[in-house]
Scaffold this motif. Structure first.
Motif, PDB file in Angstrom:
ATOM      1  N   SER A  55       0.835  -1.202   0.000  1.00 56.66           N
ATOM      2  CA  SER A  55       0.000   0.000   0.000  1.00 56.66           C
ATOM      3  C   SER A  55       0.869   1.251   0.000  1.00 56.66           C
ATOM      4  O   SER A  55       0.576   2.221  -0.705  1.00 56.66           O
ATOM      5  CB  SER A  55      -0.946   0.002   1.208  1.00 56.66           C
ATOM      6  OG  SER A  55      -0.211  -0.081   2.428  1.00 56.66           O
ATOM      7  N   ASN A  75      -8.609   3.294   0.765  1.00 60.02           N
ATOM      8  CA  ASN A  75      -7.277   2.927   1.216  1.00 60.02           C
ATOM      9  C   ASN A  75      -6.621   2.000   0.197  1.00 60.02           C
ATOM     10  O   ASN A  75      -7.226   1.015  -0.229  1.00 60.02           O
ATOM     11  CB  ASN A  75      -7.343   2.205   2.569  1.00 60.02           C
ATOM     12  CG  ASN A  75      -7.798   3.129   3.678  1.00 60.02           C
ATOM     13  OD1 ASN A  75      -7.437   4.306   3.708  1.00 60.02           O
ATOM     14  ND2 ASN A  75      -8.594   2.600   4.592  1.00 60.02           N
ATOM     15  N   THR A  77      -4.680  -1.029  -1.343  1.00 63.83           N
ATOM     16  CA  THR A  77      -4.618  -2.396  -0.848  1.00 63.83           C
ATOM     17  C   THR A  77      -3.203  -2.952  -0.991  1.00 63.83           C
ATOM     18  O   THR A  77      -2.351  -2.373  -1.657  1.00 63.83           O
ATOM     19  CB  THR A  77      -5.580  -3.293  -1.642  1.00 63.83           C
ATOM     20  OG1 THR A  77      -5.103  -3.397  -2.996  1.00 63.83           O
ATOM     21  CG2 THR A  77      -6.988  -2.707  -1.650  1.00 63.83           C
ATOM     22  N   ASP A  78      -2.993  -4.100  -0.355  1.00 59.94           N
ATOM     23  CA  ASP A  78      -1.710  -4.784  -0.467  1.00 59.94           C
ATOM     24  C   ASP A  78      -1.748  -5.845  -1.560  1.00 59.94           C
ATOM     25  O   ASP A  78      -1.075  -6.873  -1.461  1.00 59.94           O
ATOM     26  CB  ASP A  78      -1.321  -5.421   0.865  1.00 59.94           C
ATOM     27  CG  ASP A  78      -0.614  -4.424   1.780  1.00 59.94           C
ATOM     28  OD1 ASP A  78       0.013  -3.500   1.264  1.00 59.94           O
ATOM     29  OD2 ASP A  78      -0.715  -4.587   3.012  1.00 59.94           O
ATOM     30  N   ALA A  79      -2.534  -5.617  -2.613  1.00 58.72           N
ATOM     31  CA  ALA A  79      -2.609  -6.555  -3.725  1.00 58.72           C
ATOM     32  C   ALA A  79      -1.645  -6.126  -4.825  1.00 58.72           C
ATOM     33  O   ALA A  79      -1.617  -4.954  -5.215  1.00 58.72           O
ATOM     34  CB  ALA A  79      -4.031  -6.604  -4.278  1.00 58.72           C
ATOM     35  N   ASP A  81      -1.480  -5.969  -8.139  1.00 57.61           N
ATOM     36  CA  ASP A  81      -2.392  -6.096  -9.262  1.00 57.61           C
ATOM     37  C   ASP A  81      -1.715  -5.673 -10.568  1.00 57.61           C
ATOM     38  O   ASP A  81      -0.542  -5.306 -10.602  1.00 57.61           O
ATOM     39  CB  ASP A  81      -3.659  -5.280  -9.006  1.00 57.61           C
ATOM     40  CG  ASP A  81      -3.343  -3.840  -8.579  1.00 57.61           C
ATOM     41  OD1 ASP A  81      -2.278  -3.314  -8.971  1.00 57.61           O
ATOM     42  OD2 ASP A  81      -4.158  -3.242  -7.851  1.00 57.61           O
TER      43      ASP A  81
END
Length: 352
Positions: A55, A75, A77-79, A81
């Motif tokens: 993030s 917020n 994300t911790d993805a 992508d």
């Protein structure tokens, strides 16, 4: 070998990759009284973990022009992508790294290196054809324009200062930095005592200082400057600025002349270069001096202003072809390369 980002390991490994070993506050000069606004902020800066997860990485890429500004109501994300992978590839391209789209060791090392706060203009390709250089300009290619010979005045703020470097010492450093650029282009730089009327206004500031680009404490963003004809050149007062690494022993010391020379390039209209040894490359490690203009820097600024009739490329070409040993010899010691940390993490990945 690339570091494979596995969701189950990432939360453990990334903080290790992104952390630095910093000395205690007692090992460097105390900051001005208004530098730190809270003890929490001081501790964050002490650890040097300006990017601690995906993030934060997305915010980093947004700040420097690789992702759109995030929705303030959402917020990050911790993805990992597709958008982040595209941003990583673009970042690697703009900074002259091997393009993998992955958070490999070289890319993470660059992300965690202190840098200039000016965005990298990631979508801006150099608008002038040239065979080797990878210099770039701000959108619209702004430059200083005068009816006659270009003469720019500059001054150091009498109030936005740091306590441990005398004003005369700071001015002397900027005298040298301006002189480097003046050798290459038909622009004259003149120091003035009248700060308010100066074309280029130089000062040291902490945190949010009213220009929309707040500083973030020790390391992280070192300085920023604005494109022509703004003339604002700001340095982070929280840094330990050095003019001589033999005298300044702090492991987080930053060479003032190197940063001054870089930011003057922005003041003149240059954006960041993808040539790693150029002055206009966006990052600078602590205890490193990189103030000599390279061919890419000169080609870029001369594309905006033309060449100084007395300028010769021969000395620059000579310096560009020397090996990296001379640069390493100028390092004053202190902060070690983060490569050992990356090797350790790679071993952990293999073991796990």
């Amino acid at each position: 070998m690339l570091l494979s980002i596995r969701p189950s390991l990432f939360a453990i490994l990334l903080p290790l990759l992104l952390s630095r070993h910093l000395p205690t506050a007692a090992s460097r000069p105390a900051p001005p009284s208004d530098t730190w606004r809270s003890s929490d902020r001081f501790m964050d800066a002490e650890r040097g973990t300006h990017v601690a997860g995906l993030s934060d990485l997305k915010r980093y890429f947004s700040r420097f022009g690789y992702l759109p500004e995030p929705d303030p109501d959402a917020n990050p994300t911790d993805a990992f992508d597709d958008r982040l992978e595209t941003a990583v590839s673009l970042y690697q391209t703009r900074l002259g790294l091997r393009v993998t789209g992955k958070l490999d060791a070289a890319t993470l090392a660059e992300i965690t290196t202190p840098r200039c706060g000016v965005p990298d203009n990631a979508t801006l390709a150099p608008s002038r054809a040239h065979s080797v250089g990878r210099f770039a300009f701000f959108p619209g290619e702004p430059r200083w324009a005068r009816s006659g010979p270009i003469v720019l005045t500059y001054a150091v703020s009498p109030t936005a200062t740091i306590h441990y470097l005398p004003r005369g010492t700071v001015e002397a450093v900027f005298d040298l930095a301006f002189a480097r650029w003046a050798q290459a282009i038909p622009v004259q730089f003149t120091k003035t005592a009248n700060y308010e009327s100066a074309d280029v206004k130089i000062g040291f500031y902490s945190g949010d200082h009213g220009d929309g680009e707040p500083f973030d404490g020790v390391l992280g963003v070192l300085a920023h400057a604005f494109s022509p004809e703004s003339g604002r050149l700001h340095l982070d007062a929280a840094e330990t600025w050095a003019v001589d690494f033999r005298r300044e022993r702090s492991a987080v010391a930053v060479d003032l002349e190197s940063v001054a020379t870089h930011e003057i390039g922005h003041v003149l209209g240059l954006a960041h270069s993808a040539v790693k040894n150029s002055v206009m490359y966006p990052s600078l490690s602590p205890r490193t001096k990189k103030a000599d203009l390279r061919a890419d820097d000169v080609e870029g600024v001369q594309a905006l202003y033309g060449s100084n009739p007395d300028f010769s490329f021969s000395s620059l070409i000579e310096s560009d072809t020397t090996d990296s040993g001379s640069a390493a010899a100028r390092r004053g010691g202190g902060v070690r390369s983060s490569c050992m940390g990356f090797l350790l993490v790679l071993v952990l990945v293999i073991v796990i």
